[in-house]
Write an enzyme that holds these catalytic residues in place. Structure first.
Site, short mmCIF file in Angstrom:
data_model
loop_
_atom_site.label_atom_id
_atom_site.label_comp_id
_atom_site.label_asym_id
_atom_site.label_seq_id
_atom_site.Cartn_x
_atom_site.Cartn_y
_atom_site.Cartn_z
N CYS A 108 -9.69 16.57 -32.58
CA CYS A 108 -8.72 17.28 -31.72
C CYS A 108 -9.17 17.37 -30.26
O CYS A 108 -8.36 17.64 -29.38
CB CYS A 108 -8.46 18.67 -32.26
SG CYS A 108 -7.91 18.67 -33.96
N HIS B 169 -5.34 23.10 -27.00
CA HIS B 169 -5.04 22.36 -28.23
C HIS B 169 -4.17 23.24 -29.13
O HIS B 169 -4.40 24.43 -29.26
CB HIS B 169 -6.36 21.99 -28.94
CG HIS B 169 -6.13 21.47 -30.32
ND1 HIS B 169 -5.24 20.45 -30.59
CD2 HIS B 169 -6.66 21.84 -31.52
CE1 HIS B 169 -5.24 20.22 -31.89
NE2 HIS B 169 -6.09 21.05 -32.48
N ASN C 181 0.17 20.86 -35.61
CA ASN C 181 -1.10 20.39 -35.05
C ASN C 181 -1.09 18.86 -35.05
O ASN C 181 -1.08 18.24 -36.11
CB ASN C 181 -2.25 20.94 -35.90
CG ASN C 181 -3.63 20.55 -35.38
OD1 ASN C 181 -3.76 19.68 -34.53
ND2 ASN C 181 -4.64 21.21 -35.91
O1 UT7 Z 1 -7.20 21.30 -35.16
C1 UT7 Z 1 -8.50 21.72 -35.12
C2 UT7 Z 1 -8.99 22.54 -36.12
N1 UT7 Z 1 -8.10 23.22 -37.01
C3 UT7 Z 1 -7.88 24.51 -36.83
O2 UT7 Z 1 -8.20 25.06 -35.81
C4 UT7 Z 1 -7.29 25.30 -37.97
C5 UT7 Z 1 -8.02 26.59 -38.12
N2 UT7 Z 1 -7.62 27.39 -39.26
C6 UT7 Z 1 -6.42 27.99 -39.36
O3 UT7 Z 1 -5.56 27.82 -38.53
C7 UT7 Z 1 -6.21 28.94 -40.49
O4 UT7 Z 1 -7.44 29.21 -41.13
C8 UT7 Z 1 -5.17 28.45 -41.55
C9 UT7 Z 1 -3.78 28.49 -40.95
C10 UT7 Z 1 -5.52 27.05 -42.00
C11 UT7 Z 1 -5.19 29.39 -42.76
O5 UT7 Z 1 -4.92 30.71 -42.37
P1 UT7 Z 1 -5.88 31.90 -42.84
O6 UT7 Z 1 -5.29 33.13 -42.32
O7 UT7 Z 1 -7.27 31.57 -42.40
O8 UT7 Z 1 -5.73 31.84 -44.40
P2 UT7 Z 1 -6.83 31.57 -45.52
O9 UT7 Z 1 -7.25 30.15 -45.52
O10 UT7 Z 1 -7.89 32.61 -45.41
O11 UT7 Z 1 -5.97 31.84 -46.82
C12 UT7 Z 1 -5.38 33.11 -47.10
C13 UT7 Z 1 -4.59 33.01 -48.37
C14 UT7 Z 1 -5.35 32.34 -49.51
O12 UT7 Z 1 -4.99 32.99 -50.70
P3 UT7 Z 1 -5.95 34.11 -51.34
O13 UT7 Z 1 -7.26 33.42 -51.60
O14 UT7 Z 1 -6.04 35.19 -50.32
O15 UT7 Z 1 -5.22 34.51 -52.57
C15 UT7 Z 1 -4.79 30.94 -49.52
O16 UT7 Z 1 -4.85 30.35 -50.80
O17 UT7 Z 1 -3.41 32.20 -48.14
C16 UT7 Z 1 -3.35 31.16 -49.13
N3 UT7 Z 1 -2.71 30.00 -48.53
C17 UT7 Z 1 -1.38 29.85 -48.47
N4 UT7 Z 1 -0.36 30.62 -48.91
C18 UT7 Z 1 0.88 30.19 -48.69
C19 UT7 Z 1 -3.29 28.92 -47.93
N5 UT7 Z 1 -2.34 28.07 -47.49
C20 UT7 Z 1 -1.15 28.62 -47.83
C21 UT7 Z 1 0.19 28.21 -47.63
N6 UT7 Z 1 1.17 29.04 -48.08
N7 UT7 Z 1 0.53 27.07 -47.02
#
Ligand code: UT7
Length: 329
Positions: free
Chosen positions: A115, A256, A286
């Protein structure tokens, strides 16, 4: 050497026509529009068609950039393609693009900085110009991320989109305007947090790789998020310090576009008010290396980016890599 050495003379963009909404994902994965919007700010993204590749999208984006810069493809001395989703493992996507453009005087090579690739590309282009390697360099950020994303993995599938943005970096300053500072850095100890583990030479493509789906992107989202906020903050501080300007002088920040929450935190840290921050993540998701040039072209087309403005570009991505630049537009 006294800056500005180079300026951005023209922008171009290619936005695939197919729109995929959060509702489209919710129909086939365990997710919802509400979750995606609240956690990422993404409402929809673009998917390239089967026949579209990074090189063809870059070619389509380049026509406008060359016209804007007042040059032809034959005036390009180098083509730098920043991509994490190259058309082929060999040769470079930049060489495929060089042929499509008929850029017969240009060197061509890809850079792998995920990125942060567009910022790395601008930094390299400025360096090439400073060392006498030509007057006009094409810097491309292009991605077909949908081809390297597991469309059945809800934690990544909803995030990524396709597209390309290009900039012509030209020698000299235009009315005193140009690139005022650059900064780039990496930490490869964190490589496993965002990676495609299979399909490279360390674990060549095989039935096992395909069965394990390890030829697709894997991300430890929460960890990546934390580092993105920290390193984007460092990158903002460095580019602003090196340019010798104050945060309150920044007219437009183009970060980004990974997640609206990362963008908000970065702007807050940099002391740039949100109305001066370009946001396209809601419409394009993204698009990795393509996100900054796509957002820049969007800002120019919508009248938000005007000559004379002080612009801060800042990125973070797999590697990890991060970088930034301040440009007097
Ligand atoms: O491009 C360069 C680098 N990339 C980034 O900068 C991305 C950085 N990361 C993020 O933007 C975020 O971490 C995400 C958007 C990917 C995820 O958001 P989060 O608030 O960090 O969520 P999480 O990964 O901690 O997941 C929270 C919950 C989990 O469930 P449990 O374990 O709490 O029951 C996931 O399984 O949300 C669940 N989950 C979803 N639920 C519904 C993960 N993806 C989804 C989804 N829909 N698509």
């Amino acid at each position: 050497m006294q800056r500005p050495i180079a300026h951005i003379a023209g922008l171009g963009v290619c936005i695939p026509t197919r729109v995929v909404t959060n509702h489209d994902f919710a129909e086939r994965l365990e997710t919802s529009d509400q979750w995606i919007v609240e956690r990422t700010g993404i409402k929809e993204r673009r998917f390239a068609a089967a026949h579209e590749t990074v090189s063809t999208m870059a070619r389509d984006a380049t026509a406008a950039a060359l016209a804007r810069a007042g040059i032809t493809a034959k005036d390009l001395s180098a083509i730098i393609v920043a991509t994490a989703s190259p058309d082929r493992p060999l040769p470079s996507t930049a060489c495929l693009l060089q042929a499509q453009l008929g850029a017969e005087n240009a060197a061509a090579f890809d850079i792998a900085a995920a990125c942060s690739g567009f910022i790395y590309g601008i930094t390299i282009a400025e360096g090439l110009i400073a060392t006498g390697h030509g007057d006009h360099i094409l810097v491309v950020g292009g991605e077909k991320l949908t081809a390297i994303t597991d469309q059945n993995d809800r934690s990544t599938a909803i995030l990524f989109g396709d597209g390309a943005g290009v900039a012509v970096v030209s020698k000299g300053a235009r009315d005193g305007r140009g690139i005022l500072s650059t900064f780039f850095k990496s930490d490869g100890r964190l490589a496993d947090l965002l990676t495609i583990p299979g399909g490279g030479t360390a674990d060549p493509i095989s039935e096992k790789v395909v069965a394990e789906r390890s030829h697709f992107m894997r991300m430890a989202g929460r960890e990546v998020f934390k580092h993105a906020v920290l390193e984007m903050a460092e990158a903002c501080d460095e580019a602003i310090r090196r340019a010798g300007v104050k945060p309150e002088e920044i007219d437009l920040m183009v970060p980004h576009q990974a997640n609206i929450r990362i963008i908000d935190a970065t702007a807050k840290h940099a002391n740039v008010p949100l109305e001066k921050v370009m946001v396209t993540v809601d419409r394009y998701g993204n698009t990795s290396a393509a996100s900054i040039p796509m957002a820049l072209a969007d800002a120019e087309a919508s009248g938000r980016l005007k000559p004379g403005m002080l612009v801060l570009l800042v990125a973070f991505g797999a590697g990890f890599t991060w970088g930034s630049t301040v440009v007097r537009w």
